[in-house]
Design an enzyme around this catalytic site. Structure first.
Site, PDB file in Angstrom:
ATOM      1  N   ARG A  93      39.214  11.335  39.835  1.00  0.00           N
ATOM      2  CA  ARG A  93      39.563  11.110  38.430  1.00  0.00           C
ATOM      3  C   ARG A  93      39.210  12.287  37.542  1.00  0.00           C
ATOM      4  O   ARG A  93      39.842  12.498  36.515  1.00  0.00           O
ATOM      5  CB  ARG A  93      38.834   9.879  37.913  1.00  0.00           C
ATOM      6  CG  ARG A  93      39.168   8.599  38.612  1.00  0.00           C
ATOM      7  CD  ARG A  93      38.359   7.485  38.022  1.00  0.00           C
ATOM      8  NE  ARG A  93      38.359   7.607  36.572  1.00  0.00           N
ATOM      9  CZ  ARG A  93      39.300   7.116  35.789  1.00  0.00           C
ATOM     10  NH1 ARG A  93      40.288   6.434  36.291  1.00  0.00           N
ATOM     11  NH2 ARG A  93      39.245   7.296  34.487  1.00  0.00           N
ATOM     12  N   CYS A 117      39.877   2.550  39.284  1.00  0.00           N
ATOM     13  CA  CYS A 117      39.162   2.899  40.506  1.00  0.00           C
ATOM     14  C   CYS A 117      38.178   1.793  40.812  1.00  0.00           C
ATOM     15  O   CYS A 117      38.051   0.839  40.041  1.00  0.00           O
ATOM     16  CB  CYS A 117      38.471   4.252  40.390  1.00  0.00           C
ATOM     17  SG  CYS A 117      36.970   4.222  39.454  1.00  0.00           S
ATOM     18  N   ARG A 122      38.596   2.228  33.789  1.00  0.00           N
ATOM     19  CA  ARG A 122      38.399   3.616  33.377  1.00  0.00           C
ATOM     20  C   ARG A 122      39.616   4.293  32.744  1.00  0.00           C
ATOM     21  O   ARG A 122      40.160   5.266  33.274  1.00  0.00           O
ATOM     22  CB  ARG A 122      37.877   4.443  34.567  1.00  0.00           C
ATOM     23  CG  ARG A 122      36.580   3.895  35.102  1.00  0.00           C
ATOM     24  CD  ARG A 122      36.056   4.673  36.255  1.00  0.00           C
ATOM     25  NE  ARG A 122      35.414   5.910  35.855  1.00  0.00           N
ATOM     26  CZ  ARG A 122      34.940   6.806  36.715  1.00  0.00           C
ATOM     27  NH1 ARG A 122      35.052   6.590  38.006  1.00  0.00           N
ATOM     28  NH2 ARG A 122      34.367   7.900  36.280  1.00  0.00           N
ATOM     29  N   PRO A 123      40.050   3.815  31.596  1.00  0.00           N
ATOM     30  CA  PRO A 123      41.170   4.467  30.912  1.00  0.00           C
ATOM     31  C   PRO A 123      40.781   5.844  30.356  1.00  0.00           C
ATOM     32  O   PRO A 123      39.595   6.176  30.297  1.00  0.00           O
ATOM     33  CB  PRO A 123      41.486   3.506  29.762  1.00  0.00           C
ATOM     34  CG  PRO A 123      40.261   2.702  29.554  1.00  0.00           C
ATOM     35  CD  PRO A 123      39.526   2.665  30.852  1.00  0.00           C
ATOM     36  N   VAL A 124      41.783   6.626  29.960  1.00  0.00           N
ATOM     37  CA  VAL A 124      41.506   7.949  29.367  1.00  0.00           C
ATOM     38  C   VAL A 124      42.070   8.023  27.946  1.00  0.00           C
ATOM     39  O   VAL A 124      42.389   9.096  27.441  1.00  0.00           O
ATOM     40  CB  VAL A 124      42.052   9.105  30.239  1.00  0.00           C
ATOM     41  CG1 VAL A 124      41.266   9.232  31.536  1.00  0.00           C
ATOM     42  CG2 VAL A 124      43.546   8.937  30.523  1.00  0.00           C
ATOM     43  N   ASP A 125      42.181   6.847  27.302  1.00  0.00           N
ATOM     44  CA  ASP A 125      42.778   6.800  25.964  1.00  0.00           C
ATOM     45  C   ASP A 125      42.015   7.656  24.946  1.00  0.00           C
ATOM     46  O   ASP A 125      42.624   8.224  24.031  1.00  0.00           O
ATOM     47  CB  ASP A 125      42.849   5.340  25.471  1.00  0.00           C
ATOM     48  CG  ASP A 125      41.488   4.656  25.503  1.00  0.00           C
ATOM     49  OD1 ASP A 125      40.831   4.691  26.566  1.00  0.00           O
ATOM     50  OD2 ASP A 125      41.062   4.101  24.479  1.00  0.00           O
ATOM     51  N   GLN A 126      40.711   7.784  25.113  1.00  0.00           N
ATOM     52  CA  GLN A 126      39.933   8.558  24.138  1.00  0.00           C
ATOM     53  C   GLN A 126      40.189  10.066  24.281  1.00  0.00           C
ATOM     54  O   GLN A 126      40.150  10.801  23.296  1.00  0.00           O
ATOM     55  CB  GLN A 126      38.433   8.264  24.276  1.00  0.00           C
ATOM     56  CG  GLN A 126      38.083   6.810  24.091  1.00  0.00           C
ATOM     57  CD  GLN A 126      38.470   6.301  22.718  1.00  0.00           C
ATOM     58  OE1 GLN A 126      38.098   6.893  21.696  1.00  0.00           O
ATOM     59  NE2 GLN A 126      39.227   5.218  22.676  1.00  0.00           N
ATOM     60  N   ILE A 327      27.983  -0.037  31.477  1.00  0.00           N
ATOM     61  CA  ILE A 327      28.981   1.046  31.368  1.00  0.00           C
ATOM     62  C   ILE A 327      30.275   0.711  32.103  1.00  0.00           C
ATOM     63  O   ILE A 327      31.364   0.875  31.558  1.00  0.00           O
ATOM     64  CB  ILE A 327      28.401   2.385  31.894  1.00  0.00           C
ATOM     65  CG1 ILE A 327      27.073   2.718  31.194  1.00  0.00           C
ATOM     66  CG2 ILE A 327      29.403   3.520  31.727  1.00  0.00           C
ATOM     67  CD1 ILE A 327      27.146   2.995  29.715  1.00  0.00           C
ATOM     68  N   ARG A 397      31.581  12.847  48.727  1.00  0.00           N
ATOM     69  CA  ARG A 397      32.133  13.310  47.443  1.00  0.00           C
ATOM     70  C   ARG A 397      31.024  13.806  46.535  1.00  0.00           C
ATOM     71  O   ARG A 397      31.273  14.658  45.675  1.00  0.00           O
ATOM     72  CB  ARG A 397      32.854  12.160  46.742  1.00  0.00           C
ATOM     73  CG  ARG A 397      34.087  11.700  47.463  1.00  0.00           C
ATOM     74  CD  ARG A 397      34.815  10.665  46.652  1.00  0.00           C
ATOM     75  NE  ARG A 397      35.015  11.165  45.298  1.00  0.00           N
ATOM     76  CZ  ARG A 397      35.381  10.426  44.262  1.00  0.00           C
ATOM     77  NH1 ARG A 397      35.591   9.157  44.418  1.00  0.00           N
ATOM     78  NH2 ARG A 397      35.540  10.978  43.079  1.00  0.00           N
TER      79      ARG A 397
HETATM   80  N1  EPU Z   1      36.271   4.805  28.540  1.00  0.00           N
HETATM   81  C1  EPU Z   1      37.378   4.325  27.904  1.00  0.00           C
HETATM   82  N2  EPU Z   1      38.324   5.231  27.479  1.00  0.00           N
HETATM   83  C2  EPU Z   1      38.199   6.566  27.679  1.00  0.00           C
HETATM   84  C3  EPU Z   1      37.051   7.042  28.337  1.00  0.00           C
HETATM   85  C4  EPU Z   1      36.093   6.137  28.751  1.00  0.00           C
HETATM   86  O1  EPU Z   1      37.551   3.122  27.704  1.00  0.00           O
HETATM   87  O2  EPU Z   1      39.114   7.321  27.263  1.00  0.00           O
HETATM   88  C5  EPU Z   1      35.213   3.864  28.993  1.00  0.00           C
HETATM   89  C6  EPU Z   1      35.078   3.814  30.505  1.00  0.00           C
HETATM   90  O3  EPU Z   1      36.001   2.935  31.095  1.00  0.00           O
HETATM   91  C7  EPU Z   1      33.633   3.394  30.675  1.00  0.00           C
HETATM   92  C8  EPU Z   1      32.936   4.080  29.492  1.00  0.00           C
HETATM   93  O4  EPU Z   1      33.961   4.353  28.541  1.00  0.00           O
HETATM   94  O5  EPU Z   1      33.512   2.011  30.544  1.00  0.00           O
HETATM   95  C9  EPU Z   1      32.217   5.365  29.823  1.00  0.00           C
HETATM   96  O6  EPU Z   1      33.042   6.193  30.646  1.00  0.00           O
HETATM   97  P1  EPU Z   1      32.950   7.780  30.678  1.00  0.00           P
HETATM   98  O7  EPU Z   1      34.227   8.326  30.122  1.00  0.00           O
HETATM   99  O8  EPU Z   1      31.676   8.234  30.083  1.00  0.00           O
HETATM  100  O9  EPU Z   1      32.929   8.056  32.246  1.00  0.00           O
HETATM  101  P2  EPU Z   1      33.570   9.311  32.958  1.00  0.00           P
HETATM  102  O10 EPU Z   1      33.495  10.463  32.052  1.00  0.00           O
HETATM  103  O11 EPU Z   1      34.879   8.933  33.531  1.00  0.00           O
HETATM  104  C10 EPU Z   1      31.368  10.258  33.984  1.00  0.00           C
HETATM  105  C11 EPU Z   1      30.870  10.586  35.356  1.00  0.00           C
HETATM  106  C12 EPU Z   1      30.586   9.292  36.110  1.00  0.00           C
HETATM  107  C13 EPU Z   1      29.543   8.496  35.313  1.00  0.00           C
HETATM  108  C14 EPU Z   1      30.055   8.249  33.888  1.00  0.00           C
HETATM  109  C15 EPU Z   1      29.062   7.547  32.997  1.00  0.00           C
HETATM  110  C16 EPU Z   1      31.946  12.698  35.794  1.00  0.00           C
HETATM  111  C17 EPU Z   1      32.947  13.470  36.576  1.00  0.00           C
HETATM  112  N3  EPU Z   1      31.868  11.389  36.056  1.00  0.00           N
HETATM  113  O12 EPU Z   1      32.578   9.512  34.167  1.00  0.00           O
HETATM  114  O13 EPU Z   1      30.058   9.653  37.371  1.00  0.00           O
HETATM  115  O14 EPU Z   1      29.295   7.267  35.941  1.00  0.00           O
HETATM  116  O15 EPU Z   1      30.397   9.510  33.275  1.00  0.00           O
HETATM  117  O16 EPU Z   1      27.888   8.276  32.914  1.00  0.00           O
HETATM  118  O17 EPU Z   1      31.223  13.254  35.000  1.00  0.00           O
HETATM  119  C18 EPU Z   1      29.468   9.324  39.618  1.00  0.00           C
HETATM  120  O18 EPU Z   1      29.054  10.487  39.640  1.00  0.00           O
HETATM  121  O19 EPU Z   1      29.243   8.498  40.547  1.00  0.00           O
HETATM  122  C19 EPU Z   1      30.264   8.875  38.479  1.00  0.00           C
HETATM  123  C20 EPU Z   1      31.061   7.818  38.539  1.00  0.00           C
END
Ligand code: EPU
Length: 421
Positions: A93, A117, A122-126, A327, A397
């Site tokens: 992702r 996943c 885990r959307p990317v709307d933000q 989270i 990974r």
């Molecule tokens: N979220 C949204 N919209 C968005 C972005 C996030 O709804 O546009 C939600 C997510 O679904 C979640 C929350 O916001 O419920 C936080 O998600 P975040 O975006 O912080 O997660 P991420 O950036 O996708 C990173 C790490 C993860 C770690 C999380 C939380 C990386 C590559 N991945 O993911 O790492 O769990 O932050 O700290 O930096 C891991 O290493 O095992 C792993 C999953």
């Protein structure tokens, strides 16, 4: 698929060198797209996700040279493709992290939507909302995010929730935007701060990284830089949990204890003796762990990426622990597997209640995601008898040579390599 065979019961004693942080290295590799000059990186962990990112950047035309163990140099002078295809994004992702840099430097990008996943939707709307605020025109077509902009323009952006890769993507976009960007509700994770440190070395003007308000003054171009990736706090925490569960005494070198406050506090509460220097941690355990409850939140609170491992410790602890995962909505998939080893865990929504048992018993278990796999390894090291952890590609990974590191401190753990058909 490879599996791990573990015979539990050995104490862990000795030294382990902690690798660079996966979640810092991934955005940092993508940041190389922001300049035609060379980015020279040290302490890059040798992991499957790093290999996937290198492949993705290589397909775009980034020249990548391995400069010895854990050192890479990347030069994005000849980028010829601005696309991240589905076959790579679906396996990792974090590929979404090319969106901000591509758009900022080249004015366009086409990146496959990652989809859900195992640990949640885990959307990317933000990410998309923030890039639109910076002036990008964004559409979703045939499963791709298609983004265009002549030049991004600084803006004030407040994300609806704290997002780690979202903050990183927006920071990488804003460094080349015209004018000032303020990111409110920004992620404070040490990996975000490490990316900011690299960007600053490349000539970016960033203030407030490590806080929830990051201010970025855009510049016209960035240049090459050298950087050493921050130590992996989750890898370090995982090894400490292993010692907490088996008993023993380990010294972690090349660690960053200043990024691990909540983790170290929790392990001390569980009865471990912890001693730290600037870049080392000594952790020892000479008794049965005490049950420790916690709630996962964004940094600096207790990290979701350590939830499964500390849960494994709680399965054999004295007492009952209440754990709340705030989270990700589906990050309890290790619970059923731990149950197969005799753990007593009840789940109700986001809450898990773990009642410690005197001992786990080895079993064949299936890894479902990266940190779930780590928790099963910890459980296997502490259990009576043999444990087989299947599907360990998840572990590869995010943990560099985990079984070698554990064997070097006395664990009885071997990888069974499955013959290719
Ligand atoms: N979220 C949204 N919209 C968005 C972005 C996030 O709804 O546009 C939600 C997510 O679904 C979640 C929350 O916001 O419920 C936080 O998600 P975040 O975006 O912080 O997660 P991420 O950036 O996708 C990173 C790490 C993860 C770690 C999380 C939380 C990386 C590559 N991945 O993911 O790492 O769990 O932050 O700290 O930096 C891991 O290493 O095992 C792993 C999953």
């Amino acid at each position: 698929m490879d599996k791990l065979l573990i015979t539990g019961g050995n104490r862990l004693d000795g030294e382990i060198s902690v690798s660079g942080a996966k979640n810092a290295a991934l955005p940092i590799l993508c940041a190389s797209l922001l300049t035609p000059d060379t980015i020279a990186l040290k302490n890059v962990p040798a992991l499957k996700d790093i290999g996937t990112t290198v492949r993705l950047l290589g397909q775009m035309g980034v020249r990548i040279t391995q400069e010895g163990d854990n050192a890479l140099s990347l030069a994005a002078g000849g980028v010829h493709s601005l696309e991240a295809p589905y076959d790579l994004v679906k396996t990792m992702r974090a590929s979404i992290l090319v969106l901000g840099p591509l758009l900022a430097r080249f004015g366009q990008a086409k990146v496959s939507l990652p989809g859900g996943c195992a640990i949640g939707q885990r959307p990317v709307d933000q990410h998309i909302k923030g890039l639109a605020a910076l002036g990008a025109e964004i559409s979703i077509e045939h499963g791709f995010v298609i983004a265009r902009a002549n030049r991004l323009k600084g803006a004030s952006i407040r994300t609806d929730m704290v997002t780690v890769t979202g903050t990183e993507n927006l920071m990488m976009a804003a460094v080349l935007a015209e004018g000032q960007t303020v990111l409110e509700n920004a992620a404070r994770e040490p990996e975000v701060a490490d990316l900011a440190e690299l960007l600053i070395k490349m000539g970016a003007r960033i203030q407030g990284h490590g806080t929830d308000r990051i201010v970025i003054d855009g510049v016209d171009s960035l240049h090459g830089a050298e950087h050493t990736i921050v130590a992996d706090r989750i890898e370090a925490g995982t090894f400490l949990c292993a010692v907490g569960a088996t008993g023993g005494d380990i010294l972690l070198r090349n660690a960053a204890p200043d990024t691990m406050g909540a983790i170290l506090d929790k392990l001390q509460e569980a009865g471990m003796a912890i001693e730290c220097g600037a870049d080392w941690i000594r952790g020892s355990m000479s008794r049965r762990p005490k049950a420790v409850g916690f709630r996962t939140y964004e940094y600096p609170a207790f990290p979701t990426d350590m939830q499964a491992q500390v849960m494994a410790l709680n399965t054999i602890a004295d007492g009952t622990a209440v754990i709340v995962e705030n989270i990700f909505e589906n990050r309890y998939m290790h619970v059923q597997e731990l149950g197969r080893m005799g753990a007593k865990i009840d789940i109700d929504g986001h809450t898990a209640v773990v009642t410690g048992v005197p001992a786990l018993s080895g079993a064949t278990v299936m890894a479902t995601d990266l940190r779930a796999s780590a928790s099963l390894v910890i459980a296997g090291l502490a259990a009576r008898g043999e444990t087989t952890v299947e599907r360990i590609y998840h572990l590869d990974r995010g943990y560099e040579r985990m079984e070698h590191k554990l064997r070097s401190v006395g664990a009885n753990i071997q990888r069974i390599v499955r013959e290719q058909a």
